[in-house]
Write a protein that holds these residues in place. Structure first.
Motif, PDB file in Angstrom:
ATOM      1  N   TYR A  88       0.849  -1.192   0.000  1.00 54.91           N
ATOM      2  CA  TYR A  88       0.000   0.000   0.000  1.00 54.91           C
ATOM      3  C   TYR A  88       0.887   1.245   0.000  1.00 54.91           C
ATOM      4  CZ  TYR A  88      -3.306  -3.588   1.293  1.00 54.91           C
ATOM      5  OH  TYR A  88      -4.059  -4.749   1.298  1.00 54.91           O
ATOM      6  N   ILE A  89       0.800   2.004  -1.085  1.00 55.17           N
ATOM      7  CA  ILE A  89       1.551   3.254  -1.179  1.00 55.17           C
ATOM      8  C   ILE A  89       0.727   4.337  -0.499  1.00 55.17           C
ATOM      9  CG2 ILE A  89       2.467   5.015  -2.734  1.00 55.17           C
ATOM     10  CD1 ILE A  89       2.959   2.752  -4.767  1.00 55.17           C
ATOM     11  N   TYR A  90       1.340   5.000   0.465  1.00 55.05           N
ATOM     12  CA  TYR A  90       0.629   6.025   1.241  1.00 55.05           C
ATOM     13  C   TYR A  90       1.396   7.330   1.145  1.00 55.05           C
ATOM     14  CZ  TYR A  90      -0.885   8.643   5.394  1.00 55.05           C
ATOM     15  OH  TYR A  90      -1.323   9.617   6.250  1.00 55.05           O
ATOM     16  N   LYS A  91       0.668   8.402   0.784  1.00 56.82           N
ATOM     17  CA  LYS A  91       1.263   9.738   0.686  1.00 56.82           C
ATOM     18  C   LYS A  91       0.521  10.686   1.616  1.00 56.82           C
ATOM     19  CE  LYS A  91       2.322  13.519  -2.519  1.00 56.82           C
ATOM     20  NZ  LYS A  91       2.219  14.015  -3.915  1.00 56.82           N
ATOM     21  N   GLY A 128       5.596   6.697   0.979  1.00 58.62           N
ATOM     22  CA  GLY A 128       6.293   5.431   1.175  1.00 58.62           C
ATOM     23  C   GLY A 128       5.354   4.260   0.984  1.00 58.62           C
ATOM     24  N   ILE A 129       5.797   3.078   1.431  1.00 58.36           N
ATOM     25  CA  ILE A 129       5.053   1.837   1.201  1.00 58.36           C
ATOM     26  C   ILE A 129       4.754   1.154   2.530  1.00 58.36           C
ATOM     27  CG2 ILE A 129       5.057  -0.389   0.021  1.00 58.36           C
ATOM     28  CD1 ILE A 129       7.090   0.674  -1.923  1.00 58.36           C
ATOM     29  N   ILE A 130       3.489   0.776   2.707  1.00 54.51           N
ATOM     30  CA  ILE A 130       3.080  -0.001   3.870  1.00 54.51           C
ATOM     31  C   ILE A 130       3.234  -1.477   3.526  1.00 54.51           C
ATOM     32  CG2 ILE A 130       1.186  -0.566   5.442  1.00 54.51           C
ATOM     33  CD1 ILE A 130       0.054   2.238   4.883  1.00 54.51           C
ATOM     34  N   THR A 131       3.997  -2.202   4.352  1.00 52.30           N
ATOM     35  CA  THR A 131       4.296  -3.609   4.112  1.00 52.30           C
ATOM     36  C   THR A 131       4.219  -4.383   5.425  1.00 52.30           C
ATOM     37  OG1 THR A 131       6.670  -3.692   4.608  1.00 52.30           O
ATOM     38  CG2 THR A 131       6.046  -2.781   2.480  1.00 52.30           C
ATOM     39  N   ALA A 132       4.338  -5.684   5.317  1.00 54.06           N
ATOM     40  CA  ALA A 132       4.613  -6.516   6.490  1.00 54.06           C
ATOM     41  C   ALA A 132       6.116  -6.759   6.520  1.00 54.06           C
ATOM     42  CB  ALA A 132       3.853  -7.832   6.405  1.00 54.06           C
ATOM     43  N   THR A 133       6.757  -6.451   7.641  1.00 47.98           N
ATOM     44  CA  THR A 133       8.196  -6.641   7.775  1.00 47.98           C
ATOM     45  C   THR A 133       8.489  -7.758   8.767  1.00 47.98           C
ATOM     46  OG1 THR A 133       8.146  -4.754   9.288  1.00 47.98           O
ATOM     47  CG2 THR A 133       8.980  -4.360   7.078  1.00 47.98           C
ATOM     48  N   SER A 134       9.671  -8.294   8.691  1.00 42.98           N
ATOM     49  CA  SER A 134       9.998  -9.565   9.337  1.00 42.98           C
ATOM     50  C   SER A 134      10.521  -9.411  10.769  1.00 42.98           C
ATOM     51  CB  SER A 134      11.040 -10.298   8.493  1.00 42.98           C
ATOM     52  OG  SER A 134      11.555 -11.412   9.160  1.00 42.98           O
TER      53      SER A 134
END
Length: 412
Positions: free
Chosen positions: A90-93, A103-109
């Motif tokens: 998900y790109i959020y501005k 930037g980009i909303i992601t799942a990180t490890s």
């Protein structure tokens, strides 16, 4: 190598996104909170303030967390929230009056956190870690991403620019005049390019959300022990993050306000400062430092410029060069007797983004005896300290953007 993963976000329907999303819960005063809850039935604040439904504001502990989970289910049942059918980024501005962040909303490890691929610059309090871990376990979701930053990357930038030319999934302004846009990246080719681009990035730095990330890791450890069939690919092995290029990160400083002079008179205090600083009295002239290792001080109705005597103060590592650390080692600890800089009974921190006269006004009320200001920390300083395996003092950085809750929700 940084691992990022797309996920099926639970998020508000397009028509209700502006009404649902909220600022961080801690920002609202009781009066503001009551107003939001009374006049907006869709705000996410109803979920995280579940006692409002029963006219009870003092619900706490596990009971509150369970009620949060119940309110969340109600939002899903009422179709205020829906879950995406396929994993996505998900790109959020966010655009404010002075800055724009994208930037980009992601799942990180979680594994990256343990391997120090995701690095932190602040220590965390065990009590808060356990509290938020318990919150996550009881509610089953996280609605506010951790803010991570990474070196600017042309591949990622190109993908973001591609989506910014398309119609966003969300486009709305809030009453503070900020503009919010969100695009859903669900095309397989784009997802794979983003994953591969982050694999080539060695380190992600936590900019904001140290307790949230640490608590997510703690939860993952505990759930893995309870799961006999644990593989490492379960959703609890990841946590939601907003990844922002370093060039877009905004860092502001915190002012320091001290309640007493530790038994010294104002004149005696100035003499004590003379060991490590060349002191210039500026009177009513608002002095703002223009160089590192220069400080502003307000005392007894006057501004002062403090210039560090570098022939006396010795730099030993990257942390010792940090202005917040210098102030602690030369003034707060040895002269003012503040050993614990988290001690709210002696010291107050206030971000210096909005009120340049705050150094004066808070002291003039009589609540504080002296105040200090400094230049903001740079991203280069932050990374240098983190890469050296050191920790910054608390309240060294006030970092933006501040993210809204519930635009995307991560379930586990």
């Amino acid at each position: 190598m940084a691992i990022v993963k797309p996920f099926k976000a639970v998020r508000p329907s397009r028509d209700k996104a502006a009404l649902v999303s909220s600022k961080s819960y801690e920002i609202y005063t009781p009066e503001m909170l009551h107003s939001k809850l009374a006049f907006n039935p869709f705000t996410f604040l109803h979920v995280i303030n579940p006692g409002y439904k029963y006219h009870k504001q003092d619900v706490s502990g596990d009971l509150r967390f369970k009620l949060v989970h119940n309110r969340y289910l109600e939002f899903k049942e009422d179709k205020i929230f829906k879950q995406d059918k396929s994993p996505a980024f998900y790109i959020y501005k966010k655009t404010t009056a002075t800055n724009s962040f994208c930037g980009i909303i992601t799942a990180t490890s979680v594994e990256d956190y343990h391997k120090n691929v995701i690095k932190k610059h602040e220590g965390t309090l065990k009590e808060r870690e356990l509290l938020f871990e318990n919150y996550l376990k009881n509610t089953g979701f996280n609605a506010e991403p951790v803010l991570l930053t990474y070196p600017d990357n042309d591949v990622i930038k190109t993908i973001i620019e591609k989506y910014k030319k398309q119609r966003p999934e969300y486009e709305f302004s809030t009453t503070d005049k900020d503009l919010h846009l969100l695009w859903v990246v669900d095309q397989k080719e784009d997802i794979e390019q983003i994953i591969e681009a982050f694999k080539k990035i060695d380190t992600l730095y936590i900019a904001d959300g140290h307790h949230r990330s640490t608590s997510s890791c703690l939860l993952a450890q505990n759930l893995a022990k309870e799961n006999e069939n644990h593989t490492g690919n379960e959703d609890y092995n990841f946590f939601m993050s907003y990844l922002l290029p370093e060039s877009q990160l905004s860092i502001y400083e915190f002012n320091r306000f001290i309640k007493d002079l530790n038994g010294f008179t104002a004149d005696e205090f100035l003499i004590e400062l003379d060991t490590f600083f060349r002191i210039e009295k500026r009177g009513q002239e608002l002095y703002k430092p223009k160089e590192k290792h220069h400080f502003c001080m307000y005392l007894n109705g006057d501004f002062y410029a403090l210039y560090l005597r570098k022939s006396i103060y010795k730099f030993t590592d990257s942390l010792s060069k940090l202005d917040a650390e210098i102030l602690y080692q030369t003034v707060l600890k040895p002269i003012l007797g503040i050993e614990d800089i988290r001690n709210a009974s002696k010291i107050l921190y206030s971000q210096n983004k909005t009120d340049s006269l705050e150094l004066k006004t808070k002291v003039d009320t009589g609540d504080y005896k002296v105040s200090f200001g400094m230049l903001p920390t740079t991203i280069k300083e932050l990374k240098g300290i983190v890469d050296a395996g050191l920790m910054m003092p608390p309240k060294t950085t006030y970092i933006e953007p501040k993210l809204r809750s519930a635009l995307t929700i991560y379930e586990f």
